[in-house]
Design a protein around this motif. Structure first.
Motif, mmCIF file in Angstrom:
data_model
loop_
_atom_site.group_PDB
_atom_site.id
_atom_site.type_symbol
_atom_site.label_atom_id
_atom_site.label_comp_id
_atom_site.label_asym_id
_atom_site.label_seq_id
_atom_site.Cartn_x
_atom_site.Cartn_y
_atom_site.Cartn_z
ATOM 1 N N LEU A 73 4.333 -8.706 0.257
ATOM 2 C CA LEU A 73 3.075 -8.359 0.928
ATOM 3 C C LEU A 73 2.167 -7.647 -0.071
ATOM 4 O O LEU A 73 1.489 -6.681 0.249
ATOM 5 C CB LEU A 73 3.340 -7.469 2.154
ATOM 6 C CG LEU A 73 3.951 -8.216 3.348
ATOM 7 C CD1 LEU A 73 4.428 -7.242 4.422
ATOM 8 C CD2 LEU A 73 2.958 -9.210 3.948
ATOM 9 N N GLY A 84 0.222 -10.728 0.203
ATOM 10 C CA GLY A 84 -0.200 -10.016 1.407
ATOM 11 C C GLY A 84 -0.903 -10.916 2.400
ATOM 12 O O GLY A 84 -1.102 -10.550 3.563
ATOM 13 N N LYS A 89 -1.025 -13.007 7.651
ATOM 14 C CA LYS A 89 -2.319 -13.326 8.271
ATOM 15 C C LYS A 89 -2.507 -14.850 8.385
ATOM 16 O O LYS A 89 -2.913 -15.357 9.428
ATOM 17 C CB LYS A 89 -3.431 -12.731 7.393
ATOM 18 C CG LYS A 89 -4.809 -12.872 7.951
ATOM 19 C CD LYS A 89 -5.059 -11.785 8.946
ATOM 20 C CE LYS A 89 -6.406 -11.920 9.601
ATOM 21 N NZ LYS A 89 -6.531 -11.017 10.747
ATOM 22 N N GLU A 134 9.438 -7.197 2.525
ATOM 23 C CA GLU A 134 8.727 -6.483 1.455
ATOM 24 C C GLU A 134 9.507 -5.202 1.162
ATOM 25 O O GLU A 134 9.779 -4.412 2.073
ATOM 26 C CB GLU A 134 7.281 -6.172 1.894
ATOM 27 C CG GLU A 134 6.519 -5.208 1.002
ATOM 28 C CD GLU A 134 6.403 -5.648 -0.457
ATOM 29 O OE1 GLU A 134 5.759 -6.664 -0.726
ATOM 30 O OE2 GLU A 134 6.983 -4.949 -1.334
ATOM 31 N N ARG A 171 3.034 -1.034 0.412
ATOM 32 C CA ARG A 171 2.281 -2.296 0.564
ATOM 33 C C ARG A 171 2.280 -2.727 2.024
ATOM 34 O O ARG A 171 1.317 -3.303 2.520
ATOM 35 C CB ARG A 171 2.871 -3.379 -0.319
ATOM 36 C CG ARG A 171 2.691 -2.973 -1.779
ATOM 37 C CD ARG A 171 3.146 -4.015 -2.738
ATOM 38 N NE ARG A 171 3.737 -3.323 -3.872
ATOM 39 C CZ ARG A 171 3.687 -3.744 -5.116
ATOM 40 N NH1 ARG A 171 3.059 -4.843 -5.424
ATOM 41 N NH2 ARG A 171 4.252 -3.065 -6.083
ATOM 42 N N THR A 207 -0.429 -0.755 3.666
ATOM 43 C CA THR A 207 -1.759 -1.319 3.398
ATOM 44 C C THR A 207 -2.042 -2.498 4.319
ATOM 45 O O THR A 207 -3.094 -2.557 4.968
ATOM 46 C CB THR A 207 -1.857 -1.817 1.935
ATOM 47 O OG1 THR A 207 -1.502 -0.743 1.087
ATOM 48 C CG2 THR A 207 -3.240 -2.324 1.586
ATOM 49 N N ARG A 208 -1.114 -3.422 4.395
ATOM 50 C CA ARG A 208 -1.349 -4.633 5.204
ATOM 51 C C ARG A 208 -1.371 -4.306 6.691
ATOM 52 O O ARG A 208 -2.094 -4.948 7.452
ATOM 53 C CB ARG A 208 -0.255 -5.679 4.924
ATOM 54 C CG ARG A 208 -0.249 -6.180 3.509
ATOM 55 C CD ARG A 208 -1.557 -6.844 3.125
ATOM 56 N NE ARG A 208 -1.622 -7.028 1.691
ATOM 57 C CZ ARG A 208 -2.716 -6.899 0.968
ATOM 58 N NH1 ARG A 208 -3.866 -6.577 1.521
ATOM 59 N NH2 ARG A 208 -2.695 -7.092 -0.336
ATOM 60 N N TYR A 209 -0.587 -3.313 7.095
ATOM 61 C CA TYR A 209 -0.539 -2.958 8.516
ATOM 62 C C TYR A 209 -1.859 -2.305 8.937
ATOM 63 O O TYR A 209 -2.432 -2.646 9.958
ATOM 64 C CB TYR A 209 0.656 -2.027 8.761
ATOM 65 C CG TYR A 209 0.887 -1.747 10.230
ATOM 66 C CD1 TYR A 209 1.377 -2.746 11.072
ATOM 67 C CD2 TYR A 209 0.626 -0.492 10.771
ATOM 68 C CE1 TYR A 209 1.590 -2.504 12.418
ATOM 69 C CE2 TYR A 209 0.836 -0.244 12.122
ATOM 70 C CZ TYR A 209 1.320 -1.257 12.938
ATOM 71 O OH TYR A 209 1.518 -1.011 14.269
ATOM 72 N N GLN A 250 -4.687 -2.689 7.552
ATOM 73 C CA GLN A 250 -5.753 -3.713 7.535
ATOM 74 C C GLN A 250 -5.658 -4.669 8.717
ATOM 75 O O GLN A 250 -6.538 -5.485 8.928
ATOM 76 C CB GLN A 250 -5.637 -4.571 6.264
ATOM 77 C CG GLN A 250 -6.280 -3.968 5.058
ATOM 78 C CD GLN A 250 -5.849 -4.720 3.791
ATOM 79 O OE1 GLN A 250 -5.057 -5.652 3.830
ATOM 80 N NE2 GLN A 250 -6.394 -4.300 2.670
ATOM 81 N N TRP A 296 -3.342 -6.994 8.779
ATOM 82 C CA TRP A 296 -2.887 -8.276 8.236
ATOM 83 C C TRP A 296 -1.424 -8.559 8.568
ATOM 84 O O TRP A 296 -0.940 -9.656 8.347
ATOM 85 C CB TRP A 296 -3.140 -8.347 6.722
ATOM 86 C CG TRP A 296 -4.584 -8.600 6.433
ATOM 87 C CD1 TRP A 296 -5.649 -8.067 7.123
ATOM 88 C CD2 TRP A 296 -5.135 -9.462 5.448
ATOM 89 N NE1 TRP A 296 -6.822 -8.540 6.602
ATOM 90 C CE2 TRP A 296 -6.536 -9.397 5.567
ATOM 91 C CE3 TRP A 296 -4.586 -10.266 4.460
ATOM 92 C CZ2 TRP A 296 -7.390 -10.122 4.752
ATOM 93 C CZ3 TRP A 296 -5.431 -10.980 3.642
ATOM 94 C CH2 TRP A 296 -6.822 -10.904 3.789
#
Ligand SMILES: NC(=O)c1ccc[n+]([C@@H]2O[C@H](COP(=O)([O-])OP(=O)(O)OC[C@H]3O[C@@H](n4cnc5c(N)ncnc54)[C@H](O)[C@@H]3O)[C@@H](O)[C@H]2O)c1
Length: 673
Positions: free
Chosen positions: A253, A258, A262, A275, A280, A283-285, A287, A289
């Motif tokens: 991710l 990442g 999505k 991951e 990381r 970050t994706r959570y 966002q 994503w």
């Protein structure tokens, strides 16, 4: 002599050393890089870095650089990083003597944005090692050059080092970039690592050093296309269907990886992405994503299962090693429909791949303290990872290499059974690269590739207007299912909240689509409907990249080991006046495995730009389609036949006569040797 040198330069770093900036907490830092420098090499590396510094400061900076080299394996010149947050500001806030000089600064700063870059302090945008340039002295100097660059000069940048400004003309590129290009005998990772530690080579990846990264959105579209088409080709999903009720499993991710959760959600699938680095996932959570996160394998599967039953999409981030996830799925007889991997296997020994049994933190520590022991663990896990894939494959899972050199990395550990010919990698591997099976025939051979644009005003309304114009265009040019997929993509793009950093959009288009959209956007700039725009593309495209393990893996005439297409593409884009162009070694598959290039084109609304677009946009794509047609790829043949008709009297592409296999076999039989 130093006095003369100082006087002979009007563009140079400021005499005063900047204050040493504080490192803000909470941002990822690159692991120590391998260097293996001799004592003489260490001296050379420090001397090389001091070339940017006024001699009055050499005593101080030599020590500072030595310490950086010792701690990080590289000299980044942290002192020269501007304090605070960097980001792609609205173009009007940049100084410059021409619009391109200012636009390119937006793109560089966007690549280094804390929200965008993987290791912002080490100038790494994505792909573990993909850097904008090598160090912050270069960053500052490039910016100084871009501030004075006129529309009759060209700035030359070699592996991040701004060689200088040279006079040219208004139709010439304003910046020419090369990254990590090496002489054949020395073109390997070991020599590259030494050169990078000496400060003479930059790993540009693709759009990192090509200054055209637009956050993971860039790859969401490609991944969406890949997953959907994998479903159509391998799972019998109808052309107008999606992946509802199907399970996609992968790893990574990070910067590009990442995008996987999505993209899977947009394609309708339930997905679990492993991951090892919790930051990381965070970050994706945040966002949005990934939709769920967990440390528990049971919970990851329970969430995915529920969504599959409800035919609802989901993206579950599993915090842990992908090999643990695969073991769990196999042991519990869970059917995986689509399986891939997007760990950074193009640099497995430099931190790109985390061995089983180590946490992310332990991986970082071991990489620093015992790189050889670390490499052994990487090999062991890669081999086991491969075994697990084979077992799942035997139960009906479709596995594809997603362009991260995973199969090559397994082969490099000594596994010959992974090769199609059982001996070496010349004929590829037993599992397909996603380009070989899916993206190549379904998209690249037609010329569909990752066209993109950024609204330099940073105004979201400009992006909305360009999205609407693109959707309208595609709706009126709907020829095949790819066009319909692209229409759905751009129609829903705003709703899917894809923007990270500047206001950019990716949209797969073919040669004509790219040119017509470019001309439309330039007209909109001319009419004052929107501010200036910069166009570009990922290097990962029809024509920009020669990479036998990825982009050119569906080239079957033996020319997959040649690097002439990417080189011609770059030269042709220079000749036709793209605003800036880049040519790199390595890209997404590692040093020596690829030559790849890209471009940036600033739309200022002028007629000059219209003329460049009409020449350069078809060329940039059709060079790839032509080469694919010459390799006898069916869809490329059809596309070239249409193109020759469309451009009759202006362009003309050579087509291959197709030989009957029986005649050839007979001829071979008649040979004596
Ligand atoms: N197919 C494409 O279009 C395409 C495009 C870009 C990048 N890539 C390739 O994909 C790879 C990933 O790119 P990126 O920018 O996301 O890199 P990245 O280094 O930012 O992300 C990779 C992630 O994998 C994680 N990871 C490593 N080993 C793991 C393991 N064993 N289990 C679980 N997680 C693990 C890392 O912690 C990291 O977050 C690269 O090799 C890149 O070249 C492919």
């Amino acid at each position: 002599m130093n006095g003369n040198i100082n006087d002979a330069m009007t563009i140079k770093l400021d005499y005063e050393l900047p204050e040493y900036p504080a490192f803000e907490e909470g941002y990822r830092r690159a692991p120590r890089r391998e260097s293996h420098l001799s004592e003489a090499d260490k001296a050379l590396a420090i001397k090389n870095a001091l070339r940017y510094i006024h001699p009055d400061h050499h005593a101080q900076m030599a020590k500072e650089f030595a310490q950086e080299l010792e701690e990080h394996g590289r000299i980044y010149g942290y002192r020269f990083r501007p304090a605070g947050k960097l980001y792609g500001k609205p173009i009007d806030e940049y100084k410059g003597a021409c619009i391109e000089g200012r636009a390119i600064q937006v793109m560089i700063d966007n690549n280094l944005d804390f929200d965008v870059a993987l290791y912002p302090y080490e100038l790494v945008t994505y792909g573990e090692t993909g850097q904008v340039c090598q160090n912050w002295m270069q960053y500052r100097l490039i910016k100084k050059y871009l501030e004075v660059l006129t529309d009759e000069q060209t700035l030359v940048v070699m592996s991040g080092h701004p060689l200088g400004l040279f006079h040219s003309h208004k139709m010439a590129p304003r910046v020419i970039i090369s990254n990590g290009l090496m002489v054949g005998t020395f073109d390997d990772q070991k020599n590259f690592n030494r050169a990078a530690a000496l400060g003479v080579a930059n790993y540009g990846q693709m759009t990192a050093g090509g200054w055209m990264y637009i956050g993971p959105q860039g790859i969401v579209h490609g991944t969406f296309n890949t997953l959907l088409n994998a479903g159509r080709l391998k799972l019998g999903i109808p052309q107008d269907g999606n992946l509802a009720g199907r399970l996609f499993v992968s790893a990574g991710l990070g910067g590009m990886s990442g995008a996987q959760g999505k993209a899977a959600e947009i394609a309708g699938a339930a997905s679990i992405i492993a991951e090892v680095d919790d930051s990381r996932i965070e970050t994706r959570y945040t966002q949005g994503w990934v939709s769920h996160r967990t440390d528990s394998l049971e919970e990851a599967w329970a969430i995915a299962k529920q969504h599959m039953e409800d035919k609802e999409p989901c993206a579950v981030a599993y915090h842990g090693n992908v090999v643990d996830l695969l073991e769990y799925l196999y042991d519990n007889n869970i059917h995986v429909d689509l399986l891939s991997d997007q760990t950074s296997c193009h640099v497995p020994y430099d931190g790109g791949y985390c061995p089983q049994g180590l946490t992310f933190e332990e991986r970082t520590e071991m990489l620093d303290k015992d790189p050889e022991g670390f490499a052994k663990l990487v090999d062991k896990t890669l081999q086991h990872h491969y075994e697990m894939i084979c077992k799942l494959h035997d139960r009906g899972t479709y596995f594809f290499d997603y362009g991260n050199s995973f199969l090559k990395a397994v082969y490099d550990t000594g596994v010959k059974s992974i090769c199609k010919n059982g001996e070496n990698d010349l004929d590829g591997f037993i599992f397909p690269s996603y380009v070989e099976d899916i993206l190549g025939p379904c998209l690249f051979d037609f010329g569909y590739g990752p066209f993109r644009w950024c609204c330099l005003s940073r105004n979201p309304e400009d992006l909305d207007k360009t999205d609407a114009a693109a959707a309208e265009y595609i709706k009126n040019h709907n020829r095949r299912y790819q066009d319909y997929d692209n229409y759905v993509w751009v129609r829903d793009a705003k709703k899917n909240k894809l923007v990270v950093g500047t206001q950019c959009r990716i949209l797969y288009q073919d040669a004509m689509g790219r040119m017509n959209l470019a001309l439309k956007f330039n007209e909109m700039v001319r009419n004052g409907e929107i501010g200036p725009v910069i166009l570009g593309r990922d290097h990962h495209d029809t024509g920009g990249t020669d990479a036998p393990f990825r982009e050119t893996s569906n080239i079957k005439d033996g020319s997959n080991i040649m690097a002439e297409m990417a080189t011609q593409c770059y030269a042709g884009n220079a000749a036709r006046g793209m605003s800036y162009i880049a040519l790199h070694n390595g890209g997404g598959t590692g040093i020596g495995n690829s030559i790849n290039g890209g471009f940036g084109m600033v739309l200022d609304g002028s007629e000059r730009v219209d003329n460049i677009l009409k020449m350069a946009m078809p060329w940039d794509t059709m060079v790839g389609v032509s080469r694919r047609a010459w390799a006898r790829n069916e869809n490329a043949l059809t596309t070239v036949v249409e193109y020759n008709e469309m451009y009759k009297g202006q362009d003309h592409i050579t087509l291959p006569y197709l030989a009957d296999d029986a005649i050839v076999a007979e001829a071979v039989k008649s040979m004596k040797g």
